[in-house]
Design an enzyme around this catalytic site. Structure first.
Site, PDB file in Angstrom:
ATOM      1  N   ASN A  25      30.784  30.900  50.579  1.00 13.53           N
ATOM      2  CA  ASN A  25      31.759  29.999  51.701  1.00 13.53           C
ATOM      3  C   ASN A  25      31.441  30.438  53.079  1.00 13.53           C
ATOM      4  O   ASN A  25      31.949  29.866  53.860  1.00 13.53           O
ATOM      5  CB  ASN A  25      33.417  30.516  51.576  1.00 13.53           C
ATOM      6  CG  ASN A  25      33.642  31.654  51.786  1.00 13.53           C
ATOM      7  OD1 ASN A  25      32.571  32.667  52.358  1.00 13.53           O
ATOM      8  ND2 ASN A  25      34.774  32.156  51.926  1.00 13.53           N
TER       9      ASN A  25
ATOM     10  N   TYR B 273      37.089  47.984  53.061  1.00 11.00           N
ATOM     11  CA  TYR B 273      35.710  47.922  52.232  1.00 11.00           C
ATOM     12  C   TYR B 273      35.460  48.895  51.125  1.00 11.00           C
ATOM     13  O   TYR B 273      35.205  48.592  49.718  1.00 11.00           O
ATOM     14  CB  TYR B 273      34.476  48.065  53.100  1.00 11.00           C
ATOM     15  CG  TYR B 273      33.219  47.725  52.525  1.00 11.00           C
ATOM     16  CD1 TYR B 273      32.791  46.298  52.157  1.00 11.00           C
ATOM     17  CD2 TYR B 273      32.196  48.620  52.393  1.00 11.00           C
ATOM     18  CE1 TYR B 273      31.491  46.098  51.612  1.00 11.00           C
ATOM     19  CE2 TYR B 273      30.997  48.321  51.971  1.00 11.00           C
ATOM     20  CZ  TYR B 273      30.691  47.035  51.595  1.00 11.00           C
ATOM     21  OH  TYR B 273      29.317  46.953  51.043  1.00 11.00           O
TER      22      TYR B 273
END
Ligand code: NAD
Ligand code: UDP
Length: 315
Positions: A36, A148
């Site tokens: 994306n 993360y």
């Protein structure tokens, strides 16, 4: 004519996704690149399309359906630079959780093999050195890096669960710091920053003093390891990285040596207070299971990488 194996690579517009997709094309695979452009570049997908890949612009957090057979799904989609942990925290968590889930579903629908790009960050700020796969890590769940670290830990757990529950065929690569051409000059990672700072005669920024260590693996070595892991039947986590460890300050000095730069070293505050103090992979599992170890010395890898960044500044 033999049927070509088919692979889906999420994150193929990014640094490692580009190199993995290119390797698969070179090996004769049909490759679908899914991205994306959150942190990837159109230059990478343009070059991959020219080499024969099919590009699908898509957010992996949404369901993905692809007609026909698929043999491998490689999940490399995820912003990975520490500056993105502050800029894109919720996108990172969504991509690790929902994105990995959607791609595991794609994999299940096609009975494909799934490869997850996990990370040395699952070990957090490690208290065990070097890091082995059976070390459970030291992650501060409330720290800025946790979006993360915990996202990637959850993604690994999803892989194990699909393996146990659905007998999904999974591979888990714990990737340690990797560098090389196709890194973005503004991605904020240490190799990109130091090369760009040296080329523009700006001070090289040592976050928090530069005594922390990392172990840097050249992208070509890493991709060889990922490819071997994908073809193996090893479903446990597997460290992939270069066991040669240096401090960030030593890295800065090496970059200055190569670039003949007049830049100086400048100590600045750490980006995050949970920045790991040291990191080095134990690659016994990769050696044994894959017959793999890195071959490219940091000096040679840095030379190629510096050429890449120089070519960007000359454009
Ligand atoms: P990168 O930022 O260059 O590439 C990530 C790619 O994922 C980009 O093209 C980005 O646009 C795409 N992406 C992000 N979110 C997406 C989404 N929701 N849907 C579709 N695409 C999306 O980073 P990289 O260094 O190439 O890292 C690739 C993978 O390897 C990541 O999963 C990262 O966690 C892992 N990894 C990399 C390193 C390293 O040193 N480079 C180390 C450990 C792990
Ligand atoms: N770092 C630094 N100067 C920079 C960028 C990074 O000193 O300009 C340090 C950072 O604090 C970390 C190490 O270099 O200790 C590696 O950083 P990077 O962002 O490349 O990856 P990390 O291993 O932190 O995910």
């Amino acid at each position: 004519m033999a049927v070509k194996p088919k692979a889906v690579v999420s994150g193929g517009a990014g640094f490692l996704g580009y190199h993995m997709s290119k390797r698969l094309l070179d090996e004769g695979y049909d490759v679908y690149v899914v991205d994306n452009y959150e942190t990837g570049t159109r230059r990478n997908t343009r070059d991959l399309a020219e080499a024969g890949a099919e590009i699908i612009v898509h957010d992996v957090c949404e369901p993905l359906h692809i007609a026909g057979d698929i043999d491998y799904v490689l999940n490399l989609a995820c912003p990975a630079s520490p500056i993105d942990f502050d800029r894109l925290p919720l996108e990172i968590m969504r991509t690790c959780a929902l994105g990995t889930n959607m791609l595991l579903e794609l994999c299940r629908a096609h009975q494909a093999t799934f490869l997850q790009a996990s990370t040395s960050e699952v070990y957090g700020d490690p208290e065990v050195h070097p890091q082995r796969e059976d070390y459970c890590g030291n992650v501060n769940i409330a720290g800025p890096r946790a979006v993360y670290d915990e996202g990637k830990r959850y993604a690994e757990t999803l892989c194990h669960t699909y393996h146990r529950h659905y007998r999904a065929d999974v591979r888990i690569a714990r990737i340690f710091n990797t560098y090389g051409p196709r890194m973005r000059p503004d991605d904020g990672r240490v190799v990109s920053n130091f090369c760009m700072q040296a080329l523009s005669a700006e001070p090289l920024t040592l976050y928090g003093g530069g005594e922390q260590t990392r172990s840097f693996c050249y992208c070509e070595d890493l991709i060889e390891g990922l490819y071997r892991l994908m073809l193996s039947d090893y479903s446990g986590p597997c460290n992939l990285g270069n066991p040669s460890e240096i401090s960030v300050r030593e890295l800065a000095e090496l970059v200055l040596e190569f670039s003949n730069s007049s830049s100086e070293l400048k100590v600045v505050p750490a980006l995050h207070d949970d920045d790991p103090k040291r990191r080095r992979p134990d690659i016994t599992v990769a050696r044994k299971q894959l017959g793999w170890e890195p071959k490219i010395h940091l000096r040679d890898g840095l030379r190629h990488t510096m050429e890449w960044f120089r070519s960007l500044t000359n454009q």
